[in-house]
Structure formats: C-alpha cells, structure tokens
Design an enzyme around this catalytic site. Structure first.
Site, short mmCIF file in Angstrom:
data_model
loop_
_atom_site.label_atom_id
_atom_site.label_comp_id
_atom_site.label_asym_id
_atom_site.label_seq_id
_atom_site.Cartn_x
_atom_site.Cartn_y
_atom_site.Cartn_z
N ASP A 273 40.34 50.64 52.83
CA ASP A 273 41.48 50.95 51.97
C ASP A 273 41.10 51.69 50.69
O ASP A 273 41.97 52.14 49.96
CB ASP A 273 42.19 49.66 51.52
CG ASP A 273 42.84 48.93 52.67
OD1 ASP A 273 42.91 49.51 53.77
OD2 ASP A 273 43.29 47.79 52.47
N ASP B 298 42.58 50.82 45.48
CA ASP B 298 42.83 50.26 46.81
C ASP B 298 44.22 50.72 47.21
O ASP B 298 45.22 50.34 46.59
CB ASP B 298 42.76 48.74 46.74
CG ASP B 298 43.06 48.06 48.07
OD1 ASP B 298 43.86 48.61 48.86
OD2 ASP B 298 42.53 46.98 48.31
N LYS C 105 40.39 35.24 38.80
CA LYS C 105 41.54 35.29 37.89
C LYS C 105 41.30 34.50 36.60
O LYS C 105 41.98 33.50 36.32
CB LYS C 105 42.80 34.77 38.61
CG LYS C 105 43.20 35.62 39.80
CD LYS C 105 44.46 35.14 40.48
CE LYS C 105 44.83 36.04 41.65
NZ LYS C 105 46.04 35.59 42.36
#
Length: 365
Positions: A109, A217, A161
């Site tokens: 991707d 991406d 995260k």
C-alpha cells in the site's frame, strides 16, 4: 538482491475499486500501485521479487509478469492457503529469501520516493539484522511510534498510540532484513510489528532509517487522493518528466497546478483541469469540464460541463453531461452516471447505472 512484497488480502478499504481487481493493480498515477515499487526495486539491482499473495493470484500473475519481464526481474508467487499475518509470509517464502545478501520487505500500500539505495547503505553500515524505514507524522498519538537513538538509529521501543509525546516517527512499511530474521519467524499467523520487531529491538538488532520526502499509505480513498497529491508535488519539485500533459489537450483548455494526463487521453475545449489531477489512458474529457483533486482511471469518459472534485472515477465509466461528483466519491469500474445528476460522497459498486441523485454519503449497490 531479492524482495518480498506483502500483497495481503481483499483490499476492503479501497472498495469498490478492488471488487474488480486486486489492490496492487489499481492504477495510481497511471500505473499499477505495485509497479511503482517494482521499478524502484529494479533500479537498485533487485532481480527477484516474491509476491506474498492470498487473493486473485492469477490476475496478479497475468499483469505483473509482463512488467517484470520488461524490468528484468524474476517474479515468484508465494500463495498463502490461510492468512499468515505480516511475518508468516516470510517463513512461507523462506527458501526464496535465504542467502548471504539482505532482502527487502514492502507493504504493497505504500507510496513514497523509495530511497532504496540509501536504505541499503544504512543497513550495511550498522550491520545488524533489520532496518525499518520510519516517517514523520503530525499527530503521533494516532499511530504506533518508533522510539530510537536519533544519532545512530538503534530502535529502543515501540509505543502504541502514546498519550504523552515520545517521538513523531512511525513505521513506514519498508524494511531490509538479513536472512537471520527467518530463524525468528514460525510458519503460522504472526505479526512482524507486534511479535518479531520488539524481540529484535530488545536484542539490539533493529535500526530505524528516516525517510526523506513524502510518504503515504494509499490503502483507502482519502489517503489515495492525498498520496496522489504528494506524488504529483514530488514530480513537480524534482522536475520529473512524469508530469506529462500530452498533445491531445484542446488549446482553450486550462491546466492548473500539478496535473498528469496520459498521452492517449483527450481533453476538450474550455475545460479547467487541476490542481492535483491524474487522467488515465484513453480517457475522454468533453467540453467545459472542471476536474480538481481527482483521478480518472483508464478508458472512462466525462460528459460536457460536468464537475469532478476530490473523487476517484474507476475504469470504463461513462459520466454524463452536467453531472457534479464531489466529496470523496469512489466510482467502481464500468459505471454509467446519467446526465444532470449530483453525487456527494457516494461509493458506487461496479457495473451500475445511476439515474437518481445521491445527495449524501451512501453505498450504491
């Protein structure tokens, strides 16, 4: 050198474009997404590419073998009978990757400048098992952050995260490994990011290469269009001849900003095209059309005085006259949109004929 490209599964995030072809074959800047990667690999001497596939292998083989032959690259298909994650495919293809030379692993991707020559030099200089390309992001709290020594590049940790700032570099999906990594990976569903990389980092065998330039991406429509914009801007800043506008553009048409028009496409009178537009092979744009921040894939046509903004029009589509398409519409292959219609954020499955307005985000089945 060799390379393995993780082709992956069904490309659900890029539907409806992937309902009629595998995601690596979807046209990005007028060539299959995967071909951008293969050309860059061939430029640094990669002569064997293993495609880790689990879906529509025959269609991939039919198209990509032609390109591989042109590039002088041997193409090997490694077929997964069951999903093996992001590390398992390396174990499955072990016999094709073993040897003294390091090998590339790429997520299919990813689009960027592919600075593979610099990556190889960096990998050889540190001499350890693995190199991960990392890229800077504006909001690291949305991603898994790679924590590494800024001077030498040695990776210390991965933080998923983070709520507090620990860094702004994330995994870019481009790797170089020595064959030693193959001893770490079992032939079963395994995550390279969550199971293999932390182990390598703990033993001091994993380094981060900071990507210069753009990266994206492009696995979903919004990011596909953003990646296209970044790619076109890169072509502009490097004065690349890829920003061709062809000879079939009417003299009264206006080109604004970064635009790529295939030489076989035609653009009619009084059109305004751009910025950030790609028009594919054999596309026909009739008179008075406005297109911006969009891509029109091969063999499609746009009727007189239509407007296309921030959208993707698939292959072999016919868009009528006085049509307005905007707000990340994704039109599948072989779709007909009748005259004087409005499509706002619509996702239209292949082979449909649209005869009514779609005023709000919807999936047309």
């Amino acid at each position: 050198m060799k390379a393995l490209i993780l082709v992956g599964g069904y490309g659900t995030r890029l539907r409806p474009l992937t309902l009629t072809q595998p995601k690596p074959l979807v046209e990005f800047a007028n060539k299959p997404m995967m071909l951008h990667q293969m050309e860059a690999l061939a430029e640094v001497g990669v002569d064997t590419v293993v495609l880790a596939v689990s879906y529509r292998a025959e269609q991939l083989e039919q198209e990509m073998t032609v390109h591989a032959d042109r590039l002088g690259v041997k193409l090997i298909f490694s077929l997964e009978e069951e999903p093996l994650g992001t590390a398992g495919p390396l174990a499955l293809a072990r016999k094709h990757l073993e040897g003294d030379a390091p090998f590339f692993v790429l997520n299919s991707d990813v689009i960027c400048d592919f600075p593979f020559k610099q990556m190889v030099e960096f990998h050889k200089n540190h001499g350890k098992e693995g190199t991960i390309a990392v890229t800077k992001v504006e909001e690291p709290s949305k991603y898994g952050v790679v924590v590494f020594d800024q001077d030498k590049g040695k990776i210390d940790d991965f933080v998923e995260k983070p709520q507090e700032y620990v860094g702004n570099k994330i995994n870019a999906g481009l790797y170089i490994f020595s064959s030693k990594i193959l001893d770490r990976i079992p032939l079963k569903p395994t995550s390279i990011e969550k199971e293999i990389f932390p182990e390598m980092a703990f033993s001091g065998n994993l380094y981060a290469f900071v990507l210069p330039g753009f990266w994206m991406d492009v696995g979903q429509p919004k990011d596909f269009l953003k990646g296209m914009s970044l790619f076109l801007n890169h072509c502009h800043t490097t004065k690349s001849d890829k920003l061709e506008t062809g000879s079939n553009i009417h003299p009264t048409a206006t080109i604004r900003g970064n635009v790529m028009v295939d030489p076989s496409a035609t653009v009619g009178e009084n059109c305004v095209i751009g910025p950030d537009v790609v028009i594919g092979p054999r596309v026909k744009i009739e008179g008075g059309v406005r297109i911006l921040h969009s891509t029109i894939l091969s063999d499609s046509s746009i009727g007189n005085y239509s407007w296309v903004s921030g959208s993707i029009v698939g292959r072999k589509c016919h868009i009528g006259s006085w049509v307005r398409i905007e707000n990340i519409c994704v039109i599948g292959d072989d779709v007909v949109v009748k005259d004087e219609l409005y499509l706002n954020g619509a996702s239209v499955l292949p082979h449909k004929s649209i005869a009514v307005n779609v005023p709000s985000k919807d999936i047309i089945m």
